[in-house]
Design an enzyme around this catalytic site. Structure first.
Site, PDB file in Angstrom:
ATOM      1  N   ASP A  78     137.550  31.828 -65.110  1.00 15.65           N
ATOM      2  CA  ASP A  78     137.570  32.424 -63.602  1.00 15.65           C
ATOM      3  C   ASP A  78     137.853  33.725 -64.045  1.00 15.65           C
ATOM      4  OD1 ASP A  78     137.009  33.210 -60.773  1.00 15.65           O
ATOM      5  OD2 ASP A  78     139.072  33.784 -60.465  1.00 15.65           O
ATOM      6  N   SER A  79     137.647  34.646 -63.851  1.00 16.73           N
ATOM      7  CA  SER A  79     137.891  35.857 -64.477  1.00 16.73           C
ATOM      8  C   SER A  79     138.324  37.480 -63.605  1.00 16.73           C
ATOM      9  CB  SER A  79     137.181  35.831 -65.855  1.00 16.73           C
ATOM     10  OG  SER A  79     137.187  35.080 -66.463  1.00 16.73           O
ATOM     11  N   ASN A  85     126.874  32.590 -63.526  1.00 16.52           N
ATOM     12  CA  ASN A  85     126.978  34.155 -64.549  1.00 16.52           C
ATOM     13  C   ASN A  85     126.980  33.659 -65.850  1.00 16.52           C
ATOM     14  OD1 ASN A  85     128.078  35.960 -66.061  1.00 16.52           O
ATOM     15  ND2 ASN A  85     129.362  37.196 -64.234  1.00 16.52           N
ATOM     16  N   ARG A 110     138.511  35.541 -73.220  1.00 17.65           N
ATOM     17  CA  ARG A 110     137.297  34.544 -72.534  1.00 17.65           C
ATOM     18  C   ARG A 110     137.550  33.534 -74.516  1.00 17.65           C
ATOM     19  NH1 ARG A 110     133.573  37.077 -70.452  1.00 17.65           N
ATOM     20  NH2 ARG A 110     134.450  35.777 -68.607  1.00 17.65           N
ATOM     21  N   PHE A 147     131.783  44.623 -66.622  1.00 13.10           N
ATOM     22  CA  PHE A 147     132.907  46.107 -66.408  1.00 13.10           C
ATOM     23  C   PHE A 147     133.196  45.952 -68.461  1.00 13.10           C
ATOM     24  CE2 PHE A 147     135.019  43.115 -62.732  1.00 13.10           C
ATOM     25  CZ  PHE A 147     134.618  44.836 -61.326  1.00 13.10           C
ATOM     26  N   PHE A 199     128.689  42.340 -69.863  1.00  9.55           N
ATOM     27  CA  PHE A 199     128.351  42.609 -68.698  1.00  9.55           C
ATOM     28  C   PHE A 199     129.075  42.535 -68.410  1.00  9.55           C
ATOM     29  CE2 PHE A 199     131.154  39.126 -67.231  1.00  9.55           C
ATOM     30  CZ  PHE A 199     131.064  38.339 -68.494  1.00  9.55           C
TER      31      PHE A 199
HETATM   32  P1  ITT Z   1     131.092  32.043 -61.657  1.00  9.69           P
HETATM   33  O1  ITT Z   1     132.563  32.001 -60.963  1.00  9.69           O
HETATM   34  O2  ITT Z   1     130.236  31.433 -61.246  1.00  9.69           O
HETATM   35  O3  ITT Z   1     131.641  31.369 -63.244  1.00  9.69           O
HETATM   36  P2  ITT Z   1     130.897  34.885 -61.170  1.00  9.69           P
HETATM   37  O4  ITT Z   1     130.692  36.199 -62.179  1.00  9.69           O
HETATM   38  O5  ITT Z   1     131.691  34.953 -60.112  1.00  9.69           O
HETATM   39  O6  ITT Z   1     130.750  34.301 -62.485  1.00  9.69           O
HETATM   40  P3  ITT Z   1     134.170  35.769 -61.691  1.00  9.69           P
HETATM   41  O7  ITT Z   1     134.762  35.336 -60.946  1.00  9.69           O
HETATM   42  O8  ITT Z   1     135.206  35.152 -63.432  1.00  9.69           O
HETATM   43  O9  ITT Z   1     132.973  35.083 -62.522  1.00  9.69           O
HETATM   44  O10 ITT Z   1     133.700  37.019 -62.223  1.00  9.69           O
HETATM   45  C1  ITT Z   1     134.941  38.488 -61.930  1.00  9.69           C
HETATM   46  C2  ITT Z   1     134.065  39.660 -61.711  1.00  9.69           C
HETATM   47  O11 ITT Z   1     134.103  40.373 -63.148  1.00  9.69           O
HETATM   48  C3  ITT Z   1     132.421  39.446 -61.764  1.00  9.69           C
HETATM   49  O12 ITT Z   1     131.949  40.108 -61.112  1.00  9.69           O
HETATM   50  C4  ITT Z   1     132.252  39.557 -63.574  1.00  9.69           C
HETATM   51  O13 ITT Z   1     131.125  40.339 -63.728  1.00  9.69           O
HETATM   52  C5  ITT Z   1     133.037  40.117 -63.764  1.00  9.69           C
HETATM   53  N1  ITT Z   1     133.530  39.843 -65.249  1.00  9.69           N
HETATM   54  C6  ITT Z   1     134.529  38.616 -65.749  1.00  9.69           C
HETATM   55  N2  ITT Z   1     134.657  38.925 -67.185  1.00  9.69           N
HETATM   56  C7  ITT Z   1     133.980  39.826 -67.619  1.00  9.69           C
HETATM   57  C8  ITT Z   1     133.829  40.586 -68.919  1.00  9.69           C
HETATM   58  O14 ITT Z   1     133.930  39.219 -69.854  1.00  9.69           O
HETATM   59  N3  ITT Z   1     133.701  41.417 -68.951  1.00  9.69           N
HETATM   60  C9  ITT Z   1     133.015  41.626 -67.726  1.00  9.69           C
HETATM   61  N4  ITT Z   1     132.975  42.249 -66.702  1.00  9.69           N
HETATM   62  C10 ITT Z   1     133.969  40.106 -66.141  1.00  9.69           C
END
Ligand code: ITT
Length: 192
Positions: A73-74, A17, A176, A151, A149
């Site tokens: 993981d977010s 990401n 984060r 949400f 990016f």
């Molecule tokens: P990686 O696992 O490769 O790191 P990912 O996009 O799958 O990338 P996550 O599973 O952590 O990452 O993210 C879950 C979703 O939440 C994903 O669609 C992200 O774009 C979104 N997301 C994560 N952090 C965010 C943030 O700080 N602001 C807005 N959206 C976020």
């Protein structure tokens, strides 16, 4: 004990990401750590919260690459939807997107939500360590701003969305940032 420099002057961060990596790179650079992106796509386990997911991904990446790694993981947890999408945030963003999330929230007066990040650090042959950070906000009534990016355009923090506030401000108070601050404090106390 004298700390070996290499362990925290450079660290591999596994994520595909780009938005997430841009934030991580800036936060770690501010404390003198260079983040190197590895776009490896490791399978994610399913779980009700982010800690075991981040831990399992970090473990898989560390064993595969045979180097210490960080993963993030977010997710966004919406109170009126009982915490949904939470660990399913990626699936919801990919398959529904912000307009459909807003639609789900159309008749909800309780707009409370929080973002959560779990940073997991793992060295090959060792168990992963996790660091969590959250930030409270509200689901906006419409998308606003094109910073950040995912949400960010629908996450309202004290009257402005993360999309409007932009990454520089977001990085001072975000989920984060708070998780990475805990990692940074921890990494200062260990030597490799
Ligand atoms: P990686 O696992 O490769 O790191 P990912 O996009 O799958 O990338 P996550 O599973 O952590 O990452 O993210 C879950 C979703 O939440 C994903 O669609 C992200 O774009 C979104 N997301 C994560 N952090 C965010 C943030 O700080 N602001 C807005 N959206 C976020």
């Amino acid at each position: 004990m004298e700390k070996s420099k290499s362990a925290y002057e450079k660290i591999v961060f596994v994520t595909g990401n780009a938005g997430k990596f841009a934030e991580i790179e800036e936060i770690l650079a501010s404390v003198g750590i260079t983040a190197i992106q590895n776009k490896g796509d490791y399978p994610e386990i399913q779980a009700d919260d982010l800690e075991p997911i981040a831990a399992a991904s970090a473990k898989a990446a560390a064993e595969d690459l045979q180097i210490p790694v960080l993963v993030d993981d977010s997710g966004i947890f919406i109170k009126a939807l009982n915490g949904f999408p939470g660990p399913y945030s990626r699936f919801v963003e990919d398959h529904l997107g912000n307009p459909r999330v807003l639609k789900l929230m159309e008749n909800e007066t309780n707009r409370d939500a929080y973002f959560k990040t779990v940073i997991a650090f793992c060295e090959p042959g060792k168990e992963p360590i996790t660091f969590a950070g959250t930030v409270d906000g509200k689901i906006a009534h419409e998308e606003r701003g094109d910073g950040g990016f995912g949400f960010d355009p629908i996450f309202d923090y004290n009257g402005k969305t993360f999309g409007e506030l932009g990454i520089e401000f977001k990085n001072t108070i975000s989920h984060r940032r708070r998780a990475l601050d805990k990692f940074i404090e921890w990494v200062k106390t260990v030597s490799f």
